[in-house]
Scaffold this motif. Sequence first.
Motif, PDB file in Angstrom:
ATOM      1  N   ARG A  18       0.753  -1.335  -0.080  1.00 43.33           N
ATOM      2  CA  ARG A  18       0.028   0.048   0.071  1.00 43.33           C
ATOM      3  C   ARG A  18       0.737   1.167   0.016  1.00 43.33           C
ATOM      4  O   ARG A  18       2.101   1.177   0.381  1.00 43.33           O
ATOM      5  CB  ARG A  18      -0.947   0.111   1.219  1.00 43.33           C
ATOM      6  N   ARG A  19       0.332   2.181  -0.474  1.00 42.56           N
ATOM      7  CA  ARG A  19       1.018   3.519  -0.624  1.00 42.56           C
ATOM      8  C   ARG A  19       1.302   3.876   0.947  1.00 42.56           C
ATOM      9  O   ARG A  19       0.281   3.657   1.596  1.00 42.56           O
ATOM     10  CB  ARG A  19       0.347   4.684  -1.063  1.00 42.56           C
ATOM     11  N   GLY A  20       2.191   4.629   1.131  1.00 38.82           N
ATOM     12  CA  GLY A  20       2.662   5.145   2.591  1.00 38.82           C
ATOM     13  C   GLY A  20       3.155   3.935   3.373  1.00 38.82           C
ATOM     14  O   GLY A  20       3.113   4.247   4.852  1.00 38.82           O
ATOM     15  N   PHE A  21       3.562   2.865   2.957  1.00 42.04           N
ATOM     16  CA  PHE A  21       3.964   1.868   3.945  1.00 42.04           C
ATOM     17  C   PHE A  21       5.262   2.241   4.292  1.00 42.04           C
ATOM     18  O   PHE A  21       6.006   3.073   3.992  1.00 42.04           O
ATOM     19  CB  PHE A  21       4.070   0.438   3.307  1.00 42.04           C
ATOM     20  N   VAL A  22       5.795   1.859   5.788  1.00 42.99           N
ATOM     21  CA  VAL A  22       7.195   2.000   6.023  1.00 42.99           C
ATOM     22  C   VAL A  22       8.223   1.174   5.583  1.00 42.99           C
ATOM     23  O   VAL A  22       7.898  -0.135   5.744  1.00 42.99           O
ATOM     24  CB  VAL A  22       7.096   2.024   7.626  1.00 42.99           C
ATOM     25  N   ALA A  23       9.185   1.410   4.854  1.00 41.79           N
ATOM     26  CA  ALA A  23      10.277   0.783   4.537  1.00 41.79           C
ATOM     27  C   ALA A  23      10.905   0.120   5.737  1.00 41.79           C
ATOM     28  O   ALA A  23      11.274   0.795   6.643  1.00 41.79           O
ATOM     29  CB  ALA A  23      10.874   1.432   3.572  1.00 41.79           C
ATOM     30  N   ARG A  24      11.303  -1.146   5.597  1.00 39.90           N
ATOM     31  CA  ARG A  24      12.114  -1.773   6.430  1.00 39.90           C
ATOM     32  C   ARG A  24      13.514  -2.285   5.965  1.00 39.90           C
ATOM     33  O   ARG A  24      13.916  -3.372   6.071  1.00 39.90           O
ATOM     34  CB  ARG A  24      11.190  -2.988   7.075  1.00 39.90           C
ATOM     35  N   PRO A  25      14.387  -1.368   5.691  1.00 37.82           N
ATOM     36  CA  PRO A  25      15.538  -1.862   5.022  1.00 37.82           C
ATOM     37  C   PRO A  25      16.690  -2.718   6.032  1.00 37.82           C
ATOM     38  O   PRO A  25      17.255  -3.718   5.493  1.00 37.82           O
ATOM     39  CB  PRO A  25      16.188  -0.540   4.527  1.00 37.82           C
ATOM     40  N   ARG A  26      16.550  -2.372   7.323  1.00 37.45           N
ATOM     41  CA  ARG A  26      17.356  -3.096   8.236  1.00 37.45           C
ATOM     42  C   ARG A  26      16.807  -4.447   8.103  1.00 37.45           C
ATOM     43  O   ARG A  26      17.713  -5.355   8.194  1.00 37.45           O
ATOM     44  CB  ARG A  26      17.314  -2.681   9.558  1.00 37.45           C
ATOM     45  N   THR A  51       3.290  -9.600   7.055  1.00 38.86           N
ATOM     46  CA  THR A  51       3.096 -10.018   5.736  1.00 38.86           C
ATOM     47  C   THR A  51       3.806  -8.825   4.909  1.00 38.86           C
ATOM     48  O   THR A  51       4.560  -9.068   3.906  1.00 38.86           O
ATOM     49  CB  THR A  51       1.654 -10.107   5.430  1.00 38.86           C
ATOM     50  N   THR A  52       3.688  -7.452   5.547  1.00 39.43           N
ATOM     51  CA  THR A  52       4.456  -6.387   4.805  1.00 39.43           C
ATOM     52  C   THR A  52       5.881  -6.376   4.710  1.00 39.43           C
ATOM     53  O   THR A  52       6.417  -6.106   3.262  1.00 39.43           O
ATOM     54  CB  THR A  52       4.066  -5.233   5.463  1.00 39.43           C
ATOM     55  N   LEU A  53       6.455  -7.115   5.702  1.00 40.53           N
ATOM     56  CA  LEU A  53       7.911  -7.322   5.513  1.00 40.53           C
ATOM     57  C   LEU A  53       8.205  -8.134   4.447  1.00 40.53           C
ATOM     58  O   LEU A  53       8.943  -8.159   3.603  1.00 40.53           O
ATOM     59  CB  LEU A  53       8.558  -7.643   6.791  1.00 40.53           C
ATOM     60  N   LEU A  54       7.227  -9.386   4.429  1.00 32.58           N
ATOM     61  CA  LEU A  54       7.678 -10.392   3.167  1.00 32.58           C
ATOM     62  C   LEU A  54       7.347 -10.008   1.978  1.00 32.58           C
ATOM     63  O   LEU A  54       8.181 -10.278   0.966  1.00 32.58           O
ATOM     64  CB  LEU A  54       6.723 -11.579   3.849  1.00 32.58           C
ATOM     65  N   SER A 171       8.642   8.148  10.342  1.00 29.76           N
ATOM     66  CA  SER A 171       8.182   7.900   8.900  1.00 29.76           C
ATOM     67  C   SER A 171       6.747   7.727   9.075  1.00 29.76           C
ATOM     68  O   SER A 171       5.861   8.586   8.214  1.00 29.76           O
ATOM     69  CB  SER A 171       8.956   6.676   8.196  1.00 29.76           C
ATOM     70  N   LEU A 172       6.337   6.908   9.831  1.00 29.93           N
ATOM     71  CA  LEU A 172       4.975   6.392   9.875  1.00 29.93           C
ATOM     72  C   LEU A 172       4.052   7.475  10.340  1.00 29.93           C
ATOM     73  O   LEU A 172       3.055   8.012   9.800  1.00 29.93           O
ATOM     74  CB  LEU A 172       4.729   5.196  10.749  1.00 29.93           C
ATOM     75  N   LEU A 173       4.633   8.256  11.446  1.00 28.20           N
ATOM     76  CA  LEU A 173       4.237   9.581  12.104  1.00 28.20           C
ATOM     77  C   LEU A 173       3.758  10.664  11.022  1.00 28.20           C
ATOM     78  O   LEU A 173       2.839  11.271  10.810  1.00 28.20           O
ATOM     79  CB  LEU A 173       4.662   9.781  13.306  1.00 28.20           C
ATOM     80  N   GLY A 174       5.052  10.938  10.430  1.00 28.80           N
ATOM     81  CA  GLY A 174       4.816  11.934   9.405  1.00 28.80           C
ATOM     82  C   GLY A 174       3.943  11.759   8.302  1.00 28.80           C
ATOM     83  O   GLY A 174       3.423  12.582   7.788  1.00 28.80           O
ATOM     84  N   GLN A 175       3.659  10.483   7.780  1.00 32.68           N
ATOM     85  CA  GLN A 175       2.730  10.109   6.911  1.00 32.68           C
ATOM     86  C   GLN A 175       1.134  10.545   7.341  1.00 32.68           C
ATOM     87  O   GLN A 175       0.478  10.709   6.442  1.00 32.68           O
ATOM     88  CB  GLN A 175       2.634   8.725   6.290  1.00 32.68           C
ATOM     89  N   ALA A 176       1.113  10.046   8.778  1.00 40.51           N
ATOM     90  CA  ALA A 176      -0.203  10.235   9.229  1.00 40.51           C
ATOM     91  C   ALA A 176      -0.332  11.884   9.567  1.00 40.51           C
ATOM     92  O   ALA A 176      -1.508  12.473  10.109  1.00 40.51           O
ATOM     93  CB  ALA A 176      -0.389   9.472  10.689  1.00 40.51           C
ATOM     94  N   GLY A 177       0.639  12.771   9.352  1.00 38.45           N
ATOM     95  CA  GLY A 177       0.391  14.099   9.478  1.00 38.45           C
ATOM     96  C   GLY A 177       0.929  14.519  10.943  1.00 38.45           C
ATOM     97  O   GLY A 177       0.721  15.661  11.213  1.00 38.45           O
ATOM     98  N   ALA A 178       1.441  13.823  11.603  1.00 43.66           N
ATOM     99  CA  ALA A 178       1.979  14.066  12.787  1.00 43.66           C
ATOM    100  C   ALA A 178       3.329  14.628  12.872  1.00 43.66           C
ATOM    101  O   ALA A 178       4.123  13.535  12.909  1.00 43.66           O
ATOM    102  CB  ALA A 178       1.593  12.862  14.050  1.00 43.66           C
ATOM    103  N   ASP A 179       3.706  15.791  12.895  1.00 44.97           N
ATOM    104  CA  ASP A 179       4.994  16.276  12.837  1.00 44.97           C
ATOM    105  C   ASP A 179       5.575  16.369  14.009  1.00 44.97           C
ATOM    106  O   ASP A 179       5.745  17.498  14.693  1.00 44.97           O
ATOM    107  CB  ASP A 179       5.264  17.563  11.829  1.00 44.97           C
ATOM    108  N   LEU A 180       6.301  15.184  14.916  1.00 42.44           N
ATOM    109  CA  LEU A 180       6.780  15.458  15.880  1.00 42.44           C
ATOM    110  C   LEU A 180       8.199  15.602  16.249  1.00 42.44           C
ATOM    111  O   LEU A 180       8.859  15.232  15.146  1.00 42.44           O
ATOM    112  CB  LEU A 180       6.454  14.289  16.802  1.00 42.44           C
ATOM    113  N   ASP A 181       8.877  16.106  17.139  1.00 42.41           N
ATOM    114  CA  ASP A 181      10.378  16.494  17.340  1.00 42.41           C
ATOM    115  C   ASP A 181      10.689  15.058  17.540  1.00 42.41           C
ATOM    116  O   ASP A 181       9.927  14.059  18.114  1.00 42.41           O
ATOM    117  CB  ASP A 181      10.479  17.278  18.601  1.00 42.41           C
TER     118      ASP A 181
END
Length: 191
Positions: A18-26, A51-54, A171-181
């Motif tokens: 889905r659009r907006g998924f959090v990439a898990r490169p590690r 499932t998203t990781l796989l 990244s997830l919070l930013g996609q949801a519009g929550a711009d936290l420090d």
Amino acid sequence: QRLHRHLLNPKFRAPKLRRGFVARPRLITRLEQERARPLVLVTGPAGYGKTTLLTQWDAEDPRPFAWVTVDEGDREPESLADSTAIALAGIGIQPGLERSFVLVLDDAHLVEPHVLKDVVLGVLGWLPDGSQLALASRCEPALGLERMRANRLLVEVGAEALSLSAEEAASLLGQAGADLDFTAVQALVRH
């Protein structure tokens, strides 16, 4: 034609990212580094991103992936074996063919332990070098994993590894519009 009908079933396809998924490169890097281990076990509660990781791994890895999303129809060994055979046939794999691939059994927790053990041991018995069987489950399956752990034949990605890092949470919070420090994000992840 029968095979083609089966392969149209979403049960035999990787879910779309889905659009907006959090990439898990590690985690993808870890899976890529452990290609010599024949069994991959991804466990964690519902919603942890198994499932998203796989699916991300499938998108990054050059090997073909055969998918089976387990359902109630896979409760008997013959049914699960048939589903596995259909998925493998869909990517041109058959026993005796020395081509590397990854077979994913998603929602493996839905299978009775003795059924899953029979099929997993059967698949591992003929798996070509460079191929892997990946199980996604809400709990650790009763497969007698101790010997596999001792022989370093198993890759385990559990709930702790699936938990978001501070960067992934940001990244997830930013996609949801929550711009936290970032300090606040770190505190949130710790909490």
